[in-house]
Design a protein around this motif. Structure first.
Motif, PDB file in Angstrom:
ATOM      1  N   MET A   1      27.292  59.698  -6.888  1.00 60.19           N
ATOM      2  CA  MET A   1      26.466  58.771  -7.177  1.00 60.19           C
ATOM      3  C   MET A   1      26.942  57.405  -7.276  1.00 60.19           C
ATOM      4  O   MET A   1      26.385  56.392  -7.741  1.00 60.19           O
ATOM      5  CB  MET A   1      25.753  59.032  -8.709  1.00 60.19           C
ATOM      6  CG  MET A   1      24.939  60.314  -8.448  1.00 60.19           C
ATOM      7  SD  MET A   1      23.499  59.940  -7.346  1.00 60.19           S
ATOM      8  CE  MET A   1      22.996  61.754  -6.801  1.00 60.19           C
ATOM      9  N   LYS A   2      28.246  56.934  -7.020  1.00 62.03           N
ATOM     10  CA  LYS A   2      28.831  55.725  -6.883  1.00 62.03           C
ATOM     11  C   LYS A   2      28.184  54.779  -6.311  1.00 62.03           C
ATOM     12  O   LYS A   2      27.779  53.583  -6.489  1.00 62.03           O
ATOM     13  CB  LYS A   2      30.548  55.823  -6.809  1.00 62.03           C
ATOM     14  CG  LYS A   2      31.079  56.302  -8.003  1.00 62.03           C
ATOM     15  CD  LYS A   2      32.476  55.977  -7.896  1.00 62.03           C
ATOM     16  CE  LYS A   2      33.353  56.215  -9.054  1.00 62.03           C
ATOM     17  NZ  LYS A   2      34.688  55.890  -9.153  1.00 62.03           N
ATOM     18  N   PRO A   3      27.870  55.190  -4.935  1.00 58.83           N
ATOM     19  CA  PRO A   3      27.182  53.948  -4.240  1.00 58.83           C
ATOM     20  C   PRO A   3      25.610  53.383  -4.674  1.00 58.83           C
ATOM     21  O   PRO A   3      25.362  52.441  -4.452  1.00 58.83           O
ATOM     22  CB  PRO A   3      26.592  55.043  -2.755  1.00 58.83           C
ATOM     23  CG  PRO A   3      27.597  56.041  -2.682  1.00 58.83           C
ATOM     24  CD  PRO A   3      27.772  56.387  -4.272  1.00 58.83           C
ATOM     25  N   PHE A   4      24.932  54.196  -5.734  1.00 60.73           N
ATOM     26  CA  PHE A   4      23.966  53.634  -6.493  1.00 60.73           C
ATOM     27  C   PHE A   4      24.409  52.655  -7.630  1.00 60.73           C
ATOM     28  O   PHE A   4      23.555  52.240  -7.927  1.00 60.73           O
ATOM     29  CB  PHE A   4      23.183  54.849  -6.764  1.00 60.73           C
ATOM     30  CG  PHE A   4      22.796  55.736  -5.780  1.00 60.73           C
ATOM     31  CD1 PHE A   4      21.516  55.402  -4.956  1.00 60.73           C
ATOM     32  CD2 PHE A   4      23.223  56.852  -5.405  1.00 60.73           C
ATOM     33  CE1 PHE A   4      21.155  56.108  -4.161  1.00 60.73           C
ATOM     34  CE2 PHE A   4      22.918  57.612  -4.420  1.00 60.73           C
ATOM     35  CZ  PHE A   4      21.952  57.365  -3.489  1.00 60.73           C
ATOM     36  N   ASN A   5      25.632  52.270  -7.715  1.00 58.23           N
ATOM     37  CA  ASN A   5      25.821  51.401  -8.712  1.00 58.23           C
ATOM     38  C   ASN A   5      26.565  50.181  -7.990  1.00 58.23           C
ATOM     39  O   ASN A   5      27.021  49.227  -8.758  1.00 58.23           O
ATOM     40  CB  ASN A   5      27.006  52.072  -9.663  1.00 58.23           C
ATOM     41  CG  ASN A   5      26.556  52.868 -10.629  1.00 58.23           C
ATOM     42  OD1 ASN A   5      27.082  53.714 -11.241  1.00 58.23           O
ATOM     43  ND2 ASN A   5      25.099  52.757 -10.947  1.00 58.23           N
ATOM     44  N   TYR A   6      26.781  50.258  -6.613  1.00 58.75           N
ATOM     45  CA  TYR A   6      27.204  49.052  -6.045  1.00 58.75           C
ATOM     46  C   TYR A   6      26.278  48.207  -4.878  1.00 58.75           C
ATOM     47  O   TYR A   6      25.440  49.089  -4.391  1.00 58.75           O
ATOM     48  CB  TYR A   6      28.515  49.652  -5.083  1.00 58.75           C
ATOM     49  CG  TYR A   6      29.516  50.497  -5.866  1.00 58.75           C
ATOM     50  CD1 TYR A   6      29.946  49.919  -7.275  1.00 58.75           C
ATOM     51  CD2 TYR A   6      30.095  51.589  -5.314  1.00 58.75           C
ATOM     52  CE1 TYR A   6      30.901  50.733  -8.017  1.00 58.75           C
ATOM     53  CE2 TYR A   6      31.195  52.023  -6.133  1.00 58.75           C
ATOM     54  CZ  TYR A   6      31.502  51.496  -7.252  1.00 58.75           C
ATOM     55  OH  TYR A   6      32.575  52.321  -7.951  1.00 58.75           O
ATOM     56  N   VAL A   7      26.419  47.243  -4.855  1.00 57.05           N
ATOM     57  CA  VAL A   7      25.872  46.438  -3.721  1.00 57.05           C
ATOM     58  C   VAL A   7      26.897  45.615  -2.795  1.00 57.05           C
ATOM     59  O   VAL A   7      27.920  45.212  -3.205  1.00 57.05           O
ATOM     60  CB  VAL A   7      24.723  45.500  -4.473  1.00 57.05           C
ATOM     61  CG1 VAL A   7      25.473  44.426  -5.150  1.00 57.05           C
ATOM     62  CG2 VAL A   7      24.096  44.821  -3.263  1.00 57.05           C
TER      63      VAL A   7
END
Length: 261
Positions: free
Chosen positions: A128-134
């Motif tokens: 789920m890390k990609p859903f905390n990054y931009v």
């Protein structure tokens, strides 16, 4: 004369490109994760893990896409594996390290470790890390999303419950931060995953610091190093050949003339 200069310039650029290609960091893909998931013996669990890998988007209606693909995502912003493709490297390494630890413990202590749980937990622990990054406009750096929602561990545990994963898998993922997390592992599999994760993260973090220092030495952006090398490869060269030799090699590869004080 002008034609000769142009031709010489082309040849030099070709040599530089070939030199860089020689050191090109291998980029892993979703297929590499799925290939590892295929080793799960339990058919139902294997299918659940592969489906999650292929469709990692959270099912909650209020979670918005950050448009950061799993294959491109870093594993952190300022710490270990903080470069494009870092998450998938970390995921593969953590899972494989966990399996090697399990093999050693089984051989020495005559244990029967649940490797299906280890593979599932390793592959999904940071999904789920990609859903905390931009990603920034240039596509070179990442940051936390402006309106930071649930952290990656809370998100993945919630999603594992939603997708009806076995409780053993949920627990090893929920406890993979070990003594620093909201819950400690309560199984051998849980502790193995925690320490496998820690080994890979800490080693990469040490290597990242070396990359940052050498990039500063020769006056380049550290991202240029990560495009060609894994940080651990830089660490290996530094260990075997020393700091000065590493700086010389990097200067040659990136065509840096002279030394910066």
């Amino acid at each position: 004369m002008e034609d000769e200069k142009i031709e010489s310039s082309k040849n030099n650029k070709k040599m530089e490109d070939e030199k860089r290609t020689e050191h090109k960091r291998k980029r892993y893909s979703l297929e590499d994760l799925i290939s590892l998931a295929e080793e799960i013996k339990d058919k139902d669990l294997r299918e659940k893990v592969i489906e999650f890998l292929k469709n990692p988007f959270p099912t909650h209606r209020d979670i918005e896409s950050t448009n950061v693909p799993l294959e491109d995502s870093p594993a952190s912003i300022r710490w270990h594996h903080k470069y494009k493709g870092g998450l998938i490297e970390h995921t593969l390494a953590t899972t494989k390290i966990a399996l090697k630890i399990a093999d050693a413990l089984e051989e020495v202590y005559n244990l029967n470790i649940n490797k299906d749980v280890l593979i599932a937990g390793g592959l999904l622990h940071d999904i789920m890390k990609p859903f905390n990054y931009v990603e920034d406009i240039e596509g070179e750096k990442y940051d936390h999303i402006p309106k930071f929602h649930l952290d990656h561990l809370t998100l993945v545990v919630a999603e594992l419950y939603k997708r009806n994963f076995p409780i053993e898998v949920i627990k090893v993922v929920a406890s993979h931060h070990g003594e620093y997390g909201s819950m400690k592992p309560d199984s051998i599999e849980g502790w193995i995953l925690h320490y496998a994760d820690t080994i890979d993260a800490f080693l990469n973090d040490i290597a990242i610091k070396i990359c940052q220092a050498r990039a500063k030495d020769i006056g380049i952006n550290e991202i240029e190093i990560y495009n060609l090398f894994t940080p651990l490869k830089i660490y290996e060269i530094r260990t075997r050949e020393g700091r000065e030799k590493l700086r010389e090699k990097l200067s040659e590869i990136f065509n840096i003339e002279g030394e910066k004080e």
